[in-house]
Write a protein that holds these residues in place. Structure first.
Motif, mmCIF file in Angstrom:
data_model
loop_
_atom_site.group_PDB
_atom_site.id
_atom_site.type_symbol
_atom_site.label_atom_id
_atom_site.label_comp_id
_atom_site.label_asym_id
_atom_site.label_seq_id
_atom_site.Cartn_x
_atom_site.Cartn_y
_atom_site.Cartn_z
ATOM 1 N N THR A 55 0.826 -1.206 0.000
ATOM 2 C CA THR A 55 0.000 0.000 0.000
ATOM 3 C C THR A 55 0.863 1.260 0.000
ATOM 4 O O THR A 55 0.415 2.314 -0.445
ATOM 5 C CB THR A 55 -0.941 0.025 1.217
ATOM 6 N N GLY A 96 -12.728 4.905 -0.732
ATOM 7 C CA GLY A 96 -12.590 3.503 -1.107
ATOM 8 C C GLY A 96 -11.689 2.740 -0.152
ATOM 9 O O GLY A 96 -11.964 1.579 0.190
ATOM 10 N N CYS A 97 -10.604 3.389 0.306
ATOM 11 C CA CYS A 97 -9.720 2.757 1.295
ATOM 12 C C CYS A 97 -10.481 2.467 2.587
ATOM 13 O O CYS A 97 -10.344 1.385 3.179
ATOM 14 C CB CYS A 97 -8.524 3.664 1.589
ATOM 15 N N SER A 100 -12.725 -0.562 2.192
ATOM 16 C CA SER A 100 -12.107 -1.804 1.702
ATOM 17 C C SER A 100 -12.254 -2.920 2.724
ATOM 18 O O SER A 100 -12.078 -2.721 3.928
ATOM 19 C CB SER A 100 -10.616 -1.573 1.406
ATOM 20 N N THR A 101 -12.548 -4.098 2.214
ATOM 21 C CA THR A 101 -12.670 -5.284 3.074
ATOM 22 C C THR A 101 -11.579 -6.309 2.798
ATOM 23 O O THR A 101 -11.585 -7.381 3.399
ATOM 24 C CB THR A 101 -14.044 -5.941 2.870
ATOM 25 N N ARG A 105 -7.930 -4.870 -2.414
ATOM 26 C CA ARG A 105 -8.803 -3.728 -2.683
ATOM 27 C C ARG A 105 -8.181 -2.448 -2.128
ATOM 28 O O ARG A 105 -8.235 -1.389 -2.756
ATOM 29 C CB ARG A 105 -10.177 -3.952 -2.058
ATOM 30 N N LEU A 106 -7.607 -2.567 -0.949
ATOM 31 C CA LEU A 106 -6.953 -1.410 -0.345
ATOM 32 C C LEU A 106 -5.795 -0.926 -1.209
ATOM 33 O O LEU A 106 -5.617 0.278 -1.418
ATOM 34 C CB LEU A 106 -6.464 -1.765 1.059
ATOM 35 N N TRP A 109 -7.253 0.967 -4.206
ATOM 36 C CA TRP A 109 -7.764 2.298 -3.858
ATOM 37 C C TRP A 109 -6.631 3.242 -3.482
ATOM 38 O O TRP A 109 -6.746 4.465 -3.663
ATOM 39 C CB TRP A 109 -8.781 2.202 -2.732
ATOM 40 N N GLN A 169 -10.265 2.589 9.833
ATOM 41 C CA GLN A 169 -11.005 3.212 8.733
ATOM 42 C C GLN A 169 -11.159 4.722 8.918
ATOM 43 O O GLN A 169 -11.212 5.472 7.943
ATOM 44 C CB GLN A 169 -12.394 2.571 8.592
#
Length: 408
Positions: A55, A96-97, A100-101, A105-106, A109, A169
C-alpha cells in the motif's frame, strides 16, 4: 502581468501559503497518518506484512506516474479545473480505502488516492512558478517545505491517536474530510493561469512537450539533482529504522526522536535557505547544499564501513546529510521551473517524477543490499550524493559559461 503582480491579484499572504501547504503536504500526510495502523490493518484484513507494505509502494508508484498526466492537462486547461478533478479523485480513493474489506482492494484504492494526490502536488508546484518570480518562488518553496516538515513529525502521532479512539477506517475518513476542506478552498481561488498564458491546441500534443523538456539540458540537470538527492533521502527513510533499532539497539520511541530530529534539520536548512536567497541566489545555495551534503555523505559511508566513533558520530554525519536536502530541494525545483519558457505544468511533473522515481530506486537499493549493518545505507547515500553533486557542478559550469559569453 508579471508573476509577482499576478500573485497580488489572487491571494497573497497567509491564505495562499496555507492553501499551497495543503496541496503539497498531502504527498506525505496521506501515508504518514496511517503508518501506525499497518499492524492493526494486517490483522483486520487478514493480510501479511508484505502485502500491506504494497500500500506504500503502490502509492509512490501511482503518485510518481500520475504527475506526468496532470502536468500537461494543467498547462492546457488551467490549474483550477484539473486541481478540483484531482481532489475529487483523491476523496473517492480515500473513501474507497475506508470501505475496503480486503488487502488487494486497499492497494487498488491507494493507487487511485495517489493519482489524485499527484494532481495537487504537481499543480501546486506549478502555481508557485505561475505566481512568483524565480528567487521569490524559491523562497516560497522553502517556506512550504518548512511547513510540510510538520507532516512527518505529527502524522504518525495523529494517526496513532485516531487509532486509539476508533478503528483504522477513520484515518481514511479523516483524509476525506481534510481534502473536502481543501476542495472548498480551491473553489474560492482565482485561476492562476489565465487563458492567454496556457498551452493551446490538442491535449495529446501537449504530452509531446515532454520531448522538448527531455532535450532541455538545464531542466534535466535540475531533475537529476532532485532524483539523486531523493535517492539518498529515501534510502535513509527506508533503512534507518533497521540500522538504529536492530543494529544499534535503540528503542522504537528513541528512534522516533532521531527521525524527528532529521526532519527538524531539513526545516532549519530551509529557514537558512530562505534567509540567504536574496543575497546569494538559488543556484549558489543549491551548489553549497550539494557540496556540504556530499561531504556529510562521505563521512556517513566512512563511519558506516569502519564503525569509527560509534552510533553518535554516524548519527551526526547522517543528520547533516539529511538536512542538506532542505537546501537542495526548493532551489532545484525553482531552477528547473525557471529553465522552461512554456509547459510549466509538465516541467513540474517531470521534476516530481524524477524526485519520487529516484526516491523509489534509493529505497529499493538499500533494501536489496541489506545485510544487517549500516554499510548499504552508507553506500547508497554516498553514491547518490556524488551524482547529485556532479549535476550541481554541471549547472554551475553552464552558468559560468553563459556569463562569460553574455554581451557586456
Amino acid at each position: 502581468m508579471t508573476a509577482s503582480s499576478l500573485a497580488n491579484t489572487i491571494h497573497h499572504g497567509p491564505w495562499l501559503t496555507a492553501l499551497l501547504s495543503l496541496l503539497l503536504g498531502f504527498a506525505s500526510i496521506s501515508t504518514d497518518l496511517y503508518l501506525p495502523a499497518l499492524p492493526t490493518m494486517s490483522v483486520a484484513l487478514g493480510a501479511d506484512r508484505g502485502t500491506l507494505e504494497l500500500t506504500v509502494s503502490s502509492y509512490l508508484l501511482g503518485f510518481s506516474l500520475g504527475q506526468l498526466f496532470w502536468g500537461p492537462v494543467s498547462d492546457r486547461y488551467g490549474r483550477k479545473l484539473p486541481l478540483l478533478c484531482g481532489l475529487a479523485i483523491f476523496i473517492a480513493g480515500a473513501a474507497g480505502c475506508a470501505l475496503s474489506t480486503g488487502a488487494w482492494r486497499l492497494v487498488g484504492w491507494r493507487v487511485v488516492q495517489a493519482l489524485g494526490a499527484s494532481a495537487a502536488f504537481v499543480i501546486g508546484r506549478a502555481m508557485v512558478r505561475d505566481l512568483f518570480d524565480r528567487n521569490d518562488a524559491a523562497r516560497m518553496l522553502s517556506t512550504l517545505m518548512m511547513i510540510m516538515g510538520i507532516a512527518p513529525l505529527l502524522g504518525p502521532t495523529i494517526g496513532a491517536q485516531i487509532l486509539a479512539i476508533s478503528s483504522w477506517q477513520y484515518i481514511s475518513w479523516s483524509l476525506v474530510g481534510m481534502r473536502a476542506v481543501t476542495f472548498a478552498a480551491v473553489c474560492r481561488l482565482a485561476e492562476p493561469l489565465p487563458p492567454a498564458r496556457r498551452e493551446h491546441g490538442a491535449l495529446l500534443g501537449k504530452f509531446a512537450t515532454y520531448l522538448e523538456h527531455l532535450r532541455n539540458p538545464a531542466l534535466m540537470l535540475y531533475a537529476g539533482i532532485l532524483g539523486f538527492s531523493a535517492a539518498g533521502l529515501f534510502a535513509y527513510v527506508a533503512g534507518s529504522a533497521f540500522v538504529f533499532i536492530q543494529f544499534y539497539g535503540l528503542s522504537a520511541e528513541v528512534y522516533g526522536l532521531v527521525f524527528a530530529s532529521s526532519i527538524v534539520g531539513i526545516m532549519l536548512a530551509n529557514a537558512v535557505n530562505r534567509r540567504l536567497l536574496p543575497r546569494y541566489g538559488s543556484d549558489r545555495l543549491m551548489l553549497a547544499g550539494a557540496i556540504c551534503g556530499g561531504v556529510a555523505a562521505f563521512f556517513v559511508a566512512l563511519l558506516a564501513w569502519t564503525g569509527w566513533g560509534g552510533m553518535a558520530a554516524f548519527l551526526v554525519a547522517l543528520w547533516f546529510f539529511v538536512a542538506m536536502g532542505g537546501m537542495i530541494g526548493a532551489n532545484a525545483v525553482a531552477g528547473g521551473l525557471t529553465s522552461v519558457v512554456k509547459g510549466t505544468g509538465s516541467a513540474s511533473a517531470l521534476l516530481g517524477c524524477a524526485q519520487y522515481g529516484g526516491g523509489m530506486i534509493g529505497a529499493g537499493l538499500v533494501s536489496a543490499l541489506s545485510q544487517g549493518t549500516p554499510a548499504p545505507l552508507g553506500l547508497v547515500v554516498l553514491m547518490s550524493s556524488l551524482a547529485a553533486g556532479a549535476c550541481a557542478i554541471a549547472i554551475a559550469r553552464r552558468l559560468l559559461a553563459e556569463g562569460a559569453t553574455a554581451p557586456t
